[in-house]
Scaffold this active site. Structure first.
Site, mmCIF file in Angstrom:
data_model
loop_
_atom_site.group_PDB
_atom_site.id
_atom_site.type_symbol
_atom_site.label_atom_id
_atom_site.label_comp_id
_atom_site.label_asym_id
_atom_site.label_seq_id
_atom_site.Cartn_x
_atom_site.Cartn_y
_atom_site.Cartn_z
ATOM 1 N N ILE A 48 8.898 1.103 0.003
ATOM 2 C CA ILE A 48 7.568 1.435 -0.477
ATOM 3 C C ILE A 48 6.774 0.145 -0.585
ATOM 4 O O ILE A 48 7.264 -0.850 -1.132
ATOM 5 C CB ILE A 48 7.621 2.137 -1.848
ATOM 6 C CG1 ILE A 48 8.450 3.425 -1.758
ATOM 7 C CG2 ILE A 48 6.218 2.446 -2.357
ATOM 8 C CD1 ILE A 48 8.672 4.103 -3.098
ATOM 9 N N CYS A 49 5.568 0.155 -0.038
ATOM 10 C CA CYS A 49 4.655 -0.996 -0.134
ATOM 11 C C CYS A 49 5.323 -2.241 0.465
ATOM 12 O O CYS A 49 5.870 -2.195 1.565
ATOM 13 C CB CYS A 49 4.251 -1.196 -1.596
ATOM 14 S SG CYS A 49 2.839 -2.288 -1.851
ATOM 15 N N THR A 50 5.312 -3.357 -0.258
ATOM 16 C CA THR A 50 5.870 -4.594 0.282
ATOM 17 C C THR A 50 7.386 -4.645 0.187
ATOM 18 O O THR A 50 7.983 -5.678 0.511
ATOM 19 C CB THR A 50 5.258 -5.823 -0.426
ATOM 20 O OG1 THR A 50 5.464 -5.701 -1.837
ATOM 21 C CG2 THR A 50 3.771 -5.929 -0.120
ATOM 22 N N ALA A 106 3.194 2.432 3.070
ATOM 23 C CA ALA A 106 2.135 1.502 2.696
ATOM 24 C C ALA A 106 2.088 1.328 1.174
ATOM 25 O O ALA A 106 3.098 1.504 0.490
ATOM 26 C CB ALA A 106 0.806 2.006 3.247
#
Length: 330
Positions: free
Chosen positions: A119-121, A172
């Site tokens: 998730i995300c970074t 993202a």
């Protein structure tokens, strides 16, 4: 690619959420919230979500409170899916692109055949472990330039909400973790189960477009036309051909202007958006009705059963009859 649903009585799918110092609480919570709500037709939990960390004990978050994680690296070794949220901390992999020895040792326990997602970074962790080389992936759009610099072997797409590469998935920014988790449920147990979770948590079962629509753009003039009304009309008429020229005409725009505005508002081209909506409609009909495949194809706008089969094979690596057999009434 849809997984084969577990037979009745089989244990729930085990999900290990691997957290590190600086973990984002929203990302940790949403995994438990979405996957933890998934239930079979008999009310049995479909997932068992377990939080783990390289060194059990207190773990700092990026908020003003810590969490205590009791499970360690061995949880990764027993998981069917490993999920890696972002961590906002100085020197974290999300900044440096490097794995420390303890994190690397934890990831090394992942068993063959299991899935791993970020998730995300958290995508920086997967990339640093070499799991994304040569694959398509995404991360938060703000981190895209650094990601490209650190991991040139990864085919980064910063415009989408998530990317499914089979056993490796990326998503993202924070809220896109919800999209990713709903996608996992949809892939494992069908659209009906995912839609029920979305209703319970009051979110869209499938958000339109990608994260390109959230990047700061010049504010359009108040009088500028939008494609929202055309999209609403198209959803009500998926059973008929919807050529781009007709959509543009309904929006009182040229094809070129409509295509540009559609992509700016939704994040994908009109044709791609229509295909996804048609596939969703077909999946819902296959799961929730006994309508013959040729009528499913017509009602979803594919025209023929052969066309539906081809698109399902490309998108989900399955056939209409196999999909129905796997997910009907679940």
């Amino acid at each position: 690619m849809p997984a084969t649903p577990p037979p009745p009585g089989r244990r729930p799918h085990r999900v290990a959420v691997l957290v590190r110092d600086g973990v984002v609480p929203l990302e940790l919570g949403l995994v438990h919230q979405v996957l933890g709500r998934a239930r079979s037709a008999t009310g049995d939990p479909l997932y068992r979500v377990l939080t783990c960390t390289p060194v059990p004990g207190p773990v700092r978050t990026d908020a003003d409170f810590p969490i205590v994680v009791e499970r360690g690296p061995d949880t990764v070794g027993t998981a069917d899916t490993v999920l890696v949220p972002a961590a906002h901390a100085p020197g974290a992999t999300d900044e440096t692109g490097r794995l420390d020895a303890r994190l690397a040792a934890t990831l090394a326990q992942r068993r063959a055949g299991s899935r791993i997602a970020s998730i995300c970074t958290g995508a920086f962790v997967l990339a640093a472990a070499g799991l994304l080389d040569g694959r398509r992936a995404t991360t938060h759009w703000r981190s895209a330039p650094l990601f490209r610099t650190l991991f040139p072997a990864v085919r980064l797409d910063p415009d989408v909400l998530y990317v499914d590469e089979g056993e490796v998935l990326t998503s993202a920014g924070e809220a896109a973790g919800i999209d990713l988790c709903l996608h996992l449920v949809r892939r494992d147990h069908g659209a009906a189960v995912a839609n029920e979770i979305a209703r319970d948590t009051v979110v869209a079962p499938h958000r339109e477009g990608g994260q390109a629509q959230y990047i700061r753009q010049p504010v359009p003039a108040a009088t500028a036309a939008t494609t929202a009304a055309v999209r609403e009309w198209a959803l009500a008429h998926l059973d008929r051909p919807l050529p781009l020229a007709e959509l543009a005409r309904r929006g009182s725009m040229s094809v070129r202007t409509f295509t540009r505005r559609f992509r700016a508002e939704v994040g994908v081209a009109p044709g791609e958006w229509l295909l996804q909506r048609r596939l969703e409609r077909a999946r819902e009909l296959l799961e929730g009705t006994d309508v013959p495949v040729d009528r499913v194809a017509a009602q979803a706008g594919f025209g023929t059963a052969a066309s539906l089969r081809a698109h399902l094979a490309t998108a989900l690596h399955t056939s209409p009859s196999a999909y129905r057999a796997a997910f009907r009434g679940r």
